[in-house]
Design a protein around this motif. Structure first.
Motif, mmCIF file in Angstrom:
data_model
loop_
_atom_site.group_PDB
_atom_site.id
_atom_site.type_symbol
_atom_site.label_atom_id
_atom_site.label_comp_id
_atom_site.label_asym_id
_atom_site.label_seq_id
_atom_site.Cartn_x
_atom_site.Cartn_y
_atom_site.Cartn_z
ATOM 1 N N HIS A 14 8.567 28.960 -13.805
ATOM 2 C CA HIS A 14 7.243 28.756 -14.405
ATOM 3 C C HIS A 14 6.301 29.897 -14.024
ATOM 4 N N LYS A 73 -0.956 30.396 -3.881
ATOM 5 C CA LYS A 73 -2.101 30.590 -4.780
ATOM 6 C C LYS A 73 -3.054 29.403 -4.713
ATOM 7 N N ILE A 127 9.290 25.800 -8.529
ATOM 8 C CA ILE A 127 8.733 26.940 -9.259
ATOM 9 C C ILE A 127 9.792 28.023 -9.447
ATOM 10 N N LEU A 128 10.559 28.295 -8.391
ATOM 11 C CA LEU A 128 11.590 29.336 -8.467
ATOM 12 C C LEU A 128 12.695 28.956 -9.442
ATOM 13 N N PRO A 170 0.845 26.715 -10.539
ATOM 14 C CA PRO A 170 0.475 27.564 -9.404
ATOM 15 C C PRO A 170 1.345 27.289 -8.182
ATOM 16 N N PRO A 171 1.813 28.327 -7.511
ATOM 17 C CA PRO A 171 2.594 28.147 -6.286
ATOM 18 C C PRO A 171 1.692 27.749 -5.115
ATOM 19 N N PRO A 172 2.282 27.251 -4.036
ATOM 20 C CA PRO A 172 1.480 26.797 -2.888
ATOM 21 C C PRO A 172 0.525 27.855 -2.344
ATOM 22 N N ALA A 199 2.848 31.548 -12.814
ATOM 23 C CA ALA A 199 1.886 31.105 -11.797
ATOM 24 C C ALA A 199 0.635 30.509 -12.433
ATOM 25 N N TRP A 211 8.102 22.071 -3.662
ATOM 26 C CA TRP A 211 7.151 22.638 -4.626
ATOM 27 C C TRP A 211 7.533 24.089 -4.967
ATOM 28 N N GLN A 212 7.734 24.891 -3.931
ATOM 29 C CA GLN A 212 8.079 26.292 -4.140
ATOM 30 C C GLN A 212 9.465 26.421 -4.794
ATOM 31 N N ASP A 229 -5.002 26.660 -10.583
ATOM 32 C CA ASP A 229 -4.831 26.699 -9.134
ATOM 33 C C ASP A 229 -5.900 25.866 -8.442
#
Length: 253
Positions: free
Chosen positions: A30, A40, A25-26, A36-38, A32, A21-22, A218
Motif C-alpha cells: 500500500h 509516519k 503494509i509491506l 500510513p506506516p507506523p 503511504a 501493522w508494518q 496519517d
C-alpha cells in the motif's frame, strides 16, 4: 527472554500490533498516503502533541464523555434499583426499554441537534443514550438476583426501603452492575467519536473529520491510535474502581 519477561503484557501487545501493522503494509504494497506506516503516524502524532492541539481536543472529548457517561450511570443505577424491586412496574417498562434499546444513538442525532443545538450537548446526549441502557438492564437483572435471604434479614431488622437498597441490594448486586459499567463504557466511548462528528467543532471525532477532509490520513490514523489508547486507559480505570468498591464492601481480598 529476560527482556520479554520484564515487559508488561500491554507493552508486548502494542509491539506485536506495530509489527503486524508494518508487515501488512509491506505485504500489501500500500502507498503511504493511503495506508500510513507506523513511523509516519508517529510523526503526525508528535506534530499535534508539540503544537498543543491534541491535548485541547482530548480535554474537551473527556469532558463530554464523563458528563454523558456519569449522568447515564447515576440515572440508570437509581432507576434500575427501583425497577428491579418493583416487578409489576418493570413488566410495563421493559417493553418500552426493549424497543428503544436497539436504536442507535446516532439515529436520534437530527432531533438532538434540533433540540440541543451544536456544541457540547449533542455529543453528551448521544453518550448518555449509549451508556444508559446497558447499565439499566444490568442493574435490574442484578437486583432481581439478590439472595432473598438478605432481604428477609433486612425485613427482620426493620430496615426502611431506602436502607435496604443502600445497605443490602446495591452491595449485593454491584458485581453484575460492574459488568454493565464495562459494556456501557465501551459503547459510550465508541459513540463519543460519532457524537463529535455531529454538530461539534472540537474533540477527537472532529479532529478525525477535519483530517479526513484535508486527506491527512496519517493524522486520521494518529487520532485513531489516541482514541484506542484512551479507551484502554478508561477500561483499566473501571477495573480499578470496581476493585476499590469491592474492597470497601468486602467483596475482594
Amino acid at each position: 527472554m529476560a527482556i520479554v519477561k520484564k515487559l508488561s503484557p500491554i507493552a508486548i501487545g502494542f509491539i506485536l500490533l506495530l509489527i503486524f501493522w508494518q508487515f501488512a503494509i509491506l505485504i500489501g504494497g500500500h502507498q503511504a498516503a493511503l495506508f500510513p506506516p507506523p513511523l509516519k503516524v508517529g510523526e503526525a502524532l508528535l506534530a499535534i502533541i508539540s503544537d498543543g492541539s491534541l491535548f485541547a481536543h482530548i480535554q474537551i472529548s473527556l469532558f463530554r464523555f464523563f458528563s454523558g457517561y456519569l449522568a447515564a450511570v447515576i440515572v440508570a443505577i437509581i432507576l434500575g434499583l427501583l425497577l428491579g424491586r418493583s416487578t409489576l412496574v418493570w413488566k410495563v417498562v421493559d417493553p418500552i426499554v426493549q424497543v428503544l434499546r436497539p436504536v442507535s444513538p446516532i439515529a436520534w442525532s437530527p432531533f438532538i441537534v434540533l433540540w440541543f443545538g451544536i456544541g457540547n450537548m449533542p455529543a453528551i446526549v448521544i453518550i448518555f443514550i449509549a451508556a444508559f441502557f446497558p447499565v439499566l438492564l444490568s442493574t435490574v437483572s442484578a437486583v432481581k438476583k439478590v439472595d432473598k435471604t438478605f432481604l428477609r434479614i433486612a425485613s427482620n431488622f426493620e430496615m426502611s426501603p431506602f436502607e435496604t437498597l443502600r445497605k443490602i441490594v446495591l452491595p449485593a448486586s454491584f458485581p453484575m452492575i460492574a459488568n454493565g459499567l464495562h459494556m456501557a463504557l465501551g459503547s459510550a466511548w465508541i459513540f463519543l467519536v460519532a457524537g463529535e462528528m455531529v454538530g461539534a467543532q472540537s474533540g477527537l471525532g472532529f479532529l478525525i473529520i477535519d483530517a479526513r477532509n484535508s486527506l491527512s490520513l496519517d493524522l486520521v490514523m494518529a487520532c485513531i491510535v489516541v482514541i484506542g489508547v484512551l479507551g484502554l486507559a478508561l477500561d483499566k480505570g473501571i477495573h480499578y474502581f470496581e476493585s476499590w468498591v469491592n474492597r470497601i464492601w468486602g467483596g475482594a481480598k
